[in-house]
Write an enzyme that holds these catalytic residues in place. Structure first.
Site, mmCIF file in Angstrom:
data_model
loop_
_atom_site.group_PDB
_atom_site.id
_atom_site.type_symbol
_atom_site.label_atom_id
_atom_site.label_comp_id
_atom_site.label_asym_id
_atom_site.label_seq_id
_atom_site.Cartn_x
_atom_site.Cartn_y
_atom_site.Cartn_z
ATOM 1 N N ASP A 162 0.837 -1.207 0.000
ATOM 2 C CA ASP A 162 0.000 0.000 0.000
ATOM 3 C C ASP A 162 0.866 1.249 0.000
ATOM 4 O O ASP A 162 0.548 2.224 -0.686
ATOM 5 C CB ASP A 162 -0.944 0.014 1.204
ATOM 6 N N LYS A 188 -4.509 -2.124 5.449
ATOM 7 C CA LYS A 188 -3.859 -1.739 6.709
ATOM 8 C C LYS A 188 -4.692 -2.201 7.906
ATOM 9 O O LYS A 188 -4.166 -2.613 8.936
ATOM 10 C CB LYS A 188 -3.663 -0.217 6.738
HETATM 11 N N1 URA Z 1 -6.587 6.738 2.869
HETATM 12 C C1 URA Z 1 -5.829 5.654 2.565
HETATM 13 O O1 URA Z 1 -5.199 5.068 3.428
HETATM 14 N N2 URA Z 1 -5.802 5.234 1.286
HETATM 15 C C2 URA Z 1 -6.490 5.825 0.293
HETATM 16 O O2 URA Z 1 -6.434 5.385 -0.836
HETATM 17 C C3 URA Z 1 -7.266 6.956 0.619
HETATM 18 C C4 URA Z 1 -7.300 7.371 1.926
#
Ligand code: URA
Length: 442
Positions: A162, A188
């Site tokens: 991510d 996450k």
């Molecule tokens: N927050 C995140 O962690 N990821 C996104 O894509 C948008 C907001």
């Protein structure tokens, strides 16, 4: 043999990717064998053609497993997490986590820092002198076992896929895409290890998702991912057309959170926090909606929730005296009033601009490297729907450097729309999104 070229072409032509193809991409991109240009092309194809619910769940699982999966089994009982998609004046974690802990559900929470015009819980906790957000996993587990809550920064290597993909999306115009946002957030959350996840999806001009329909679509996608991966998950859609509460800025938001736990906070913040807390308790199996609402009221009225925040601050190295007497929190050196020049009503607030005004005062980061001023920020005196007259104080700005006031005041004023008639009231909580069910609340 799998090839990135074929995976990109498949998605470009509107096809569906297999789990194997998704895992090949995520693993290859995280390790570096898939270059940025191929990842960008695939992300753009996903942006344009979307993903099925199954593809989104598989993408999320692959991203979550790209790094450490936190094992919270050392903590006894049900572990709950909450996540806000980001807002202005959103200090709900500092109110909700202590309420939930006071009701016997553990909150082992990893939070983030401010992003763009939105604030971050870690910056707020660090505004309490001495308070740290860096605990070892053992300290984290012990604290949650002993007092029921801890809020810290991400430990270890959480969802590295991510991290890379978000940075790439940020510069390739592929952020605002439901499957990509949902998989980013939920990867996450899944890696953080909680049993229950309550999502606070903000909607309105200060949120990522500007319309209710888009917010519900994002909430549904995230709830489906959580449930598909064995976590009890629900989402509340809450307002971000107006900043939450009256105080924006790190130290100021700690002050407002503590005042709310004492029964002296603003009604909008209190109502949203109660809704979030009671829905977490429902997810955690503590009772029906009505029973959980009563538990929340009791935790607030008895002072048990306030006590939990004091214990957390103390356990994380801070002085609980700041929470018991929030006016003693560090204050900015300078303040400036923003005075009204209009007669009538405050009809709308551009919440994103109000967040930017706080950033200009030093409450947020303008670049990744910027340091923040913990005491900088603003107090909103007039909110959408309030009658106004010339000379009224609209807001008070706080900064460590007087030179910051001019730009921040101009930004703040540009956020406000006045008119002769009161606008229609704006709901605070719009809907509850559960597995296979959306309940409109207002
Ligand atoms: N927050 C995140 O962690 N990821 C996104 O894509 C948008 C907001």
């Amino acid at each position: 043999m799998l090839r990135m070229y074929d995976i990109i072409a498949q998605k470009r032509d509107g096809g569906t990717l297999t789990q194997e193809e998704i895992q090949f991409f995520v693993k290859g991109y995280t390790e570096g064998s898939v270059p940025d240009y191929q990842a960008s092309a695939l992300l753009m194809a996903i942006y344009l053609n979307g993903m099925t619910a199954q593809e989104t769940a598989q993408l999320t699982a692959a991203m979550a497993h790209s790094g450490d999966m936190v094992d919270l089994s050392a903590i006894s009982g049900v572990k709950a997490d909450k996540h806000s998609t980001g807002g202005v004046g959103d200090k709900t974690t500092l109110v909700v986590a202590p309420i939930v802990a006071a009701c016997g559900v553990k909150m082992a929470k990893m939070s983030g820092r401010g992003l763009g015009h939105t604030g971050g819980t870690l910056d707020k906790i660090e505004a309490i002198p001495g308070c740290t957000v860096s605990l070892t996993p053992q300290q984290f587990f012990r604290q949650v076992n002993e007092i029921g809550l801890a809020v810290i920064g991400q430990t270890g290597n959480l969802a590295p896929a991510d991290k890379k993909m978000y940075a790439l999306r940020d510069v390739t115009a592929t952020v605002s895409c439901v499957p990509l946002i949902a998989s980013s957030i939920m990867s996450k959350k899944l890696a953080s290890g909680s049993d229950c996840i309550l999502l606070d999806v903000k909607t309105g001009n200060g949120a990522f998702m500007k319309t209710l329909e888009d917010s519900i679509a994002l909430a549904k996608a995230m709830v489906a991912i959580g449930e598909h991966n064995g976590r009890r998950t629900a989402a509340l859609i809450t307002d971000m057309d107006v900043p939450l509460g009256h105080l924006v800025g790190n130290s100021l938001e700690v002050q407002e959170a503590a005042e709310t736990l004492m029964g002296k906070g603003p009604q909008d913040l209190l109502l949203v926090c109660k809704a979030l807390a009671s829905n977490i308790l429902v997810l955690a199996g503590k009772g029906t909606g009505a029973q959980c609402e009563a538990m929340v009221e009791q935790a607030l009225a008895s002072g048990a929730a306030l006590e939990k925040l004091c214990l957390m601050v103390q356990a994380q190295g801070g002085d609980a005296g700041y929470i018991r007497a929030p006016h003693t929190l560090p204050r900015a050196k300078y303040e400036k009033q923003v005075l009204c020049e209009e007669e009538g009503y405050l009809c709308a607030m551009d919440t994103e601009k109000i967040g930017i005004s706080a950033v200009l005062l030093g409450a947020g980061r303008e670049t990744k490297e910027s340091t923040i001023d913990p005491a900088a920020g603003l107090r909103i005196e007039k909110k959408t729907g309030d009658p106004v007259a010339p000379g009224d104080v609209l807001a008070v700005l706080y900064a460590e450097d007087e030179a910051k006031f001019a730009a921040a005041e101009a930004e703040y004023r540009s956020a406000l729309t006045f008119g002769p008639k009161a606008p229609a009231p704006i709901p605070l909580v719009y809907a509850l999104v559960e597995k296979d069910k959306v309940t409109r609340i207002s």
